[in-house]
Design a protein around this motif. Structure first.
Motif, PDB file in Angstrom:
ATOM      1  N   VAL A  40      -1.602  -2.055   6.694  1.00 25.73           N
ATOM      2  CA  VAL A  40      -0.282  -1.671   6.201  1.00 25.73           C
ATOM      3  C   VAL A  40       0.681  -1.560   7.368  1.00 25.73           C
ATOM      4  CG1 VAL A  40      -0.822   0.803   6.309  1.00 25.73           C
ATOM      5  CG2 VAL A  40       1.007   0.008   4.825  1.00 25.73           C
ATOM      6  N   ILE A  59       2.225  -4.958   3.002  1.00 24.42           N
ATOM      7  CA  ILE A  59       0.784  -4.761   2.807  1.00 24.42           C
ATOM      8  C   ILE A  59       0.094  -6.069   2.470  1.00 24.42           C
ATOM      9  CG2 ILE A  59      -0.931  -3.526   1.427  1.00 24.42           C
ATOM     10  CD1 ILE A  59       1.208  -1.393   0.982  1.00 24.42           C
ATOM     11  N   ARG A 108       0.761  -1.223   0.000  1.00 25.40           N
ATOM     12  CA  ARG A 108       0.000   0.000   0.000  1.00 25.40           C
ATOM     13  C   ARG A 108       0.797   1.280   0.000  1.00 25.40           C
ATOM     14  NH1 ARG A 108      -4.473  -1.513   3.178  1.00 25.40           N
ATOM     15  NH2 ARG A 108      -4.543  -3.020   1.545  1.00 25.40           N
ATOM     16  N   MET A 115       7.490  -0.902   3.021  1.00 24.54           N
ATOM     17  CA  MET A 115       6.070  -1.057   3.328  1.00 24.54           C
ATOM     18  C   MET A 115       5.681  -2.514   3.139  1.00 24.54           C
ATOM     19  SD  MET A 115       3.722   2.072   2.029  1.00 24.54           S
ATOM     20  CE  MET A 115       3.349   3.364   3.215  1.00 24.54           C
TER      21      MET A 115
END
Length: 352
Positions: A283, A183, A36, A181
């Protein structure tokens, strides 16, 4: 702000990421998630565009406090990391899995690997998908029990969590990772529904291999969250297999961005709030990543400025019993050198 480590080293490990055991501890309860940066970027842009930097930053602080943090760089040996060449550019590693994929067998895989390059000036972004079966050198894990040999790139996550994934990606690309990140792609369902659906250009007629066996028809098709998620999983009906899955995921990401920017969500407080909650609920980011800082950096970025590409490959093959993707070594070296130097025209030319 929470500071929960999302990875615990597996006790045992097979030769491939698909054979990896479930992570233990909190990682077993909170499966790694995937992609994300793009959605958080869109969220940032929407908030800043509507209320100005100050108001957007105030709201993002409250969102940011609910996002899980992962120690992405703690176990990465500093001496082995690539040097920073273009100081004003930024490279974000996006990792993720689809926790509700009917074909999923374990939470320890990273089904999607994207290197997002944000050039100086932040007027564009290049999102580079690295096929999960790419055959690469994987450094030895911190415990010394795994790695130290060639394997599929997604094995690095099973063997050493986010830090070994960062180390492996940096070794493969020569690009220094600034942020990470993680996700869960399954969360896209809620996001797409909050947007009122997205429009996807389907390349051919085919039927999903998963219940309820939806039919997809060539041409532009309006999809709700469940349908778009199903579409993004399909690969076995296509000659290029996992590359088709990558292509479908890229389509869904761009469609989400296009709809969020053009669909009036930023002027509808109820829909915007639903979008924010859906986007932030699954996330995780590294400890040093600031959504407020990203909001300021990317406030002028729109989906038309995003370029989706795939890491250069020379096709698929087998290593022993494993089906793998082979990197096009010379092309990949030139391509990632352009990324490292923030040479956007060269990146775009090499990525075609």
């Amino acid at each position: 702000m929470s500071n929960r480590r999302l990875y615990a080293e597996p006790e045992t490990q097979g030769p491939d990421a698909e054979d990896a055991p479930e992570p233990t501890g909190e990682a077993g309860r909170r499966r790694p998630r995937w992609k994300r940066i793009v959605l958080i970027t869109l969220l940032v842009l929407a908030l800043v565009g509507v209320g100005g930097v100050a108001a957007g930053a105030f709201y993002l602080h409250s969102v940011e406090s609910d996002i899980d943090r992962v120690q992405a760089f703690a176990d990465v040996p500093p001496a082995e990391r690539p040097q920073v060449v273009a100081k004003d550019a930024s490279n974000i590693l996006i990792l993720g899995s689809d926790s509700r994929d009917p074909e999923g067998t374990t939470g320890s895989r990273t089904d999607t690997i994207i290197l997002a390059h944000l050039p100086k000036g932040r007027s564009s972004a290049q999102l580079i998908s690295i096929p999960r079966d790419t055959w690469v050198p994987v450094p030895r894990s911190k415990d010394g029990n795994h790695g130290g040999r060639d394997a599929k790139i997604n094995a690095a996550y099973a063997w050493g969590g986010v830090p070994l994934m960062v180390q492996t990606t940096e070794k493969f690309t020569g690009v220094r990772i600034d942020n990470v990140m993680i996700i869960d792609f399954a969360g896209f369902k809620e996001i797409i529904d909050a947007l009122g659906g997205v429009d996807i250009a389907v390349e051919k007629d085919f039927t999903s291999i998963h219940p309820p066996f939806r039919s997809f028809h060539k041409g532009v098709q309006r999809m709700d969250g469940e349908t778009a998620l199903d579409y993004s999983r399909q690969r076995k009906q296509f000659a290029d297999g996992d590359f088709a899955r990558i292509r479908h995921q890229q389509q869904v990401i761009k469609a989400i961005l296009d709809k969020a920017v053009s669909g009036g969500i930023v002027t509808d407080p109820g829909r915007l709030n639903s979008f924010v909650k859906a986007a932030s609920g699954s996330v995780s980011v590294d400890e040093g990543m600031s959504l407020v800082g990203m909001a300021t950096d990317l406030r002028n970025l729109r989906s038309r400025n995003l370029t989706f590409m795939t890491s250069p490959t020379k096709g698929t093959g087998r290593v022993g019993s494993e089906s793998v993707v082979f990197a096009a070594t010379d092309e990949a070296r030139s391509f990632y050198d352009a990324v490292r130097r923030d040479d956007v025209p060269r990146i775009l030319a090499a990525g075609k």
